[in-house]
Scaffold this active site. Sequence first.
Site, PDB file in Angstrom:
ATOM      1  N   LYS A  10     -43.893   2.333  14.436  1.00  0.00           N
ATOM      2  CA  LYS A  10     -44.393   0.802  14.101  1.00  0.00           C
ATOM      3  C   LYS A  10     -43.176   0.190  14.052  1.00  0.00           C
ATOM      4  O   LYS A  10     -41.851   0.674  13.905  1.00  0.00           O
ATOM      5  CB  LYS A  10     -45.169   0.809  12.982  1.00  0.00           C
ATOM      6  N   PRO A  94     -37.526   8.564  16.522  1.00  0.00           N
ATOM      7  CA  PRO A  94     -36.310   8.819  15.841  1.00  0.00           C
ATOM      8  C   PRO A  94     -36.551   9.101  14.081  1.00  0.00           C
ATOM      9  O   PRO A  94     -37.432   8.479  13.745  1.00  0.00           O
ATOM     10  CB  PRO A  94     -35.514   7.746  16.010  1.00  0.00           C
ATOM     11  N   ALA A  96     -35.719   8.968  10.407  1.00  0.00           N
ATOM     12  CA  ALA A  96     -34.936   8.056   9.506  1.00  0.00           C
ATOM     13  C   ALA A  96     -34.547   6.779  10.207  1.00  0.00           C
ATOM     14  O   ALA A  96     -33.338   6.430  10.211  1.00  0.00           O
ATOM     15  CB  ALA A  96     -33.582   8.749   8.970  1.00  0.00           C
ATOM     16  N   ALA A  97     -35.406   6.260  10.939  1.00  0.00           N
ATOM     17  CA  ALA A  97     -34.940   5.107  11.945  1.00  0.00           C
ATOM     18  C   ALA A  97     -35.589   3.900  11.503  1.00  0.00           C
ATOM     19  O   ALA A  97     -35.314   2.924  12.339  1.00  0.00           O
ATOM     20  CB  ALA A  97     -35.536   5.582  13.244  1.00  0.00           C
ATOM     21  N   GLY A  98     -36.566   3.487  10.567  1.00  0.00           N
ATOM     22  CA  GLY A  98     -37.153   2.259  10.462  1.00  0.00           C
ATOM     23  C   GLY A  98     -38.405   2.139  11.182  1.00  0.00           C
ATOM     24  O   GLY A  98     -38.933   1.075  11.279  1.00  0.00           O
ATOM     25  N   ALA A 100     -41.290   4.431  10.716  1.00  0.00           N
ATOM     26  CA  ALA A 100     -42.313   5.256  10.137  1.00  0.00           C
ATOM     27  C   ALA A 100     -42.848   6.404  10.912  1.00  0.00           C
ATOM     28  O   ALA A 100     -44.054   6.662  10.835  1.00  0.00           O
ATOM     29  CB  ALA A 100     -43.435   4.141  10.070  1.00  0.00           C
ATOM     30  N   SER A 103     -44.322   8.614   8.234  1.00  0.00           N
ATOM     31  CA  SER A 103     -45.524   8.166   7.703  1.00  0.00           C
ATOM     32  C   SER A 103     -46.677   8.277   8.730  1.00  0.00           C
ATOM     33  O   SER A 103     -47.786   8.594   8.290  1.00  0.00           O
ATOM     34  CB  SER A 103     -45.341   6.526   7.282  1.00  0.00           C
ATOM     35  N   ASP A 136     -45.994   3.175   3.689  1.00  0.00           N
ATOM     36  CA  ASP A 136     -46.303   2.726   5.332  1.00  0.00           C
ATOM     37  C   ASP A 136     -47.564   3.549   5.841  1.00  0.00           C
ATOM     38  O   ASP A 136     -48.046   3.282   6.859  1.00  0.00           O
ATOM     39  CB  ASP A 136     -45.133   2.795   6.181  1.00  0.00           C
TER      40      ASP A 136
END
Length: 289
Positions: A10, A94, A96-98, A100, A103, A136
Amino acid sequence: MKLLVKAPAKINLSLDVLGKRQDGYHEVKMIMTTIDLADRLELTELTEDRIEIVSHNRYVPDDQRNLAYQAAKLLKEKYQVKQGVSIAIEKTIPVAAGLAGGSSDAAATLRGLNKIWNLGLTMDELAELGAEIGSDVSFCVYGGTAIATGRGEKIEHIKTPPSCWVILAKPHIGVSTADVYGNLKLNRVTHPDVDQMAEAINRGDYQGICNAVGNVLEDVTFAMHPEVARIKTRMKRFGADAVLMSGSGPTVFGLVHHDSRMHRIYNGLKGFCEQVYAVRLLGERETLE
């Protein structure tokens, strides 16, 4: 039984933080949408009572730190499931990339095991369970495009944005979401207009969407990791219609309407960034089928 499940990433088109709650979480208001970049999970039912995580990616934990593991454990304990499961995760998103990724893997595990174990849960019930795993996960159960409030677990579905290219660029760093929120000073940041973004999406107004992008966490992450700000500057210079950091970072995305400009931006970022992707907005909701 064996089942293949996709777990799409996302992006946040708009992300605002309204304040800190008594439970330690932050109250947020944001708009998320799924993109055509996905992990693939292969769920295999086991006769033994155990949960197994298999991945060739060294950054993917194979124990209870993994959100997919937590999802399987939650279902097993809540519904007294005696069978086990092997979860093979092919990572494309990726870490730890923002975006999700973890999640979405958890959400895909919930949907897949609901089917394998014949639990008969609805999407709303799965999303409620997802909220116990992470903020998330509820959104990722549904996918599509939605306004998320509360700590991110309250979901209101809205229309799908107009189709366009999404260029993603991630530097060779991971960002701690807890550190970013810990350094956030709500009286010193610019708050995006999330409602304006929702209205532009519902109108199908691509230019309005580009004008309304905003992320209250950007300045915090930029101060901690200046290389993220440099990626945004470079992407803008190459002509993206809108550029924003996703989540707490460090991934930066650009929205692009034209194929030729997409190629120019993609090529301009290769070599400058560790990971660069050109994908499409998905915006489609998941189903239980």
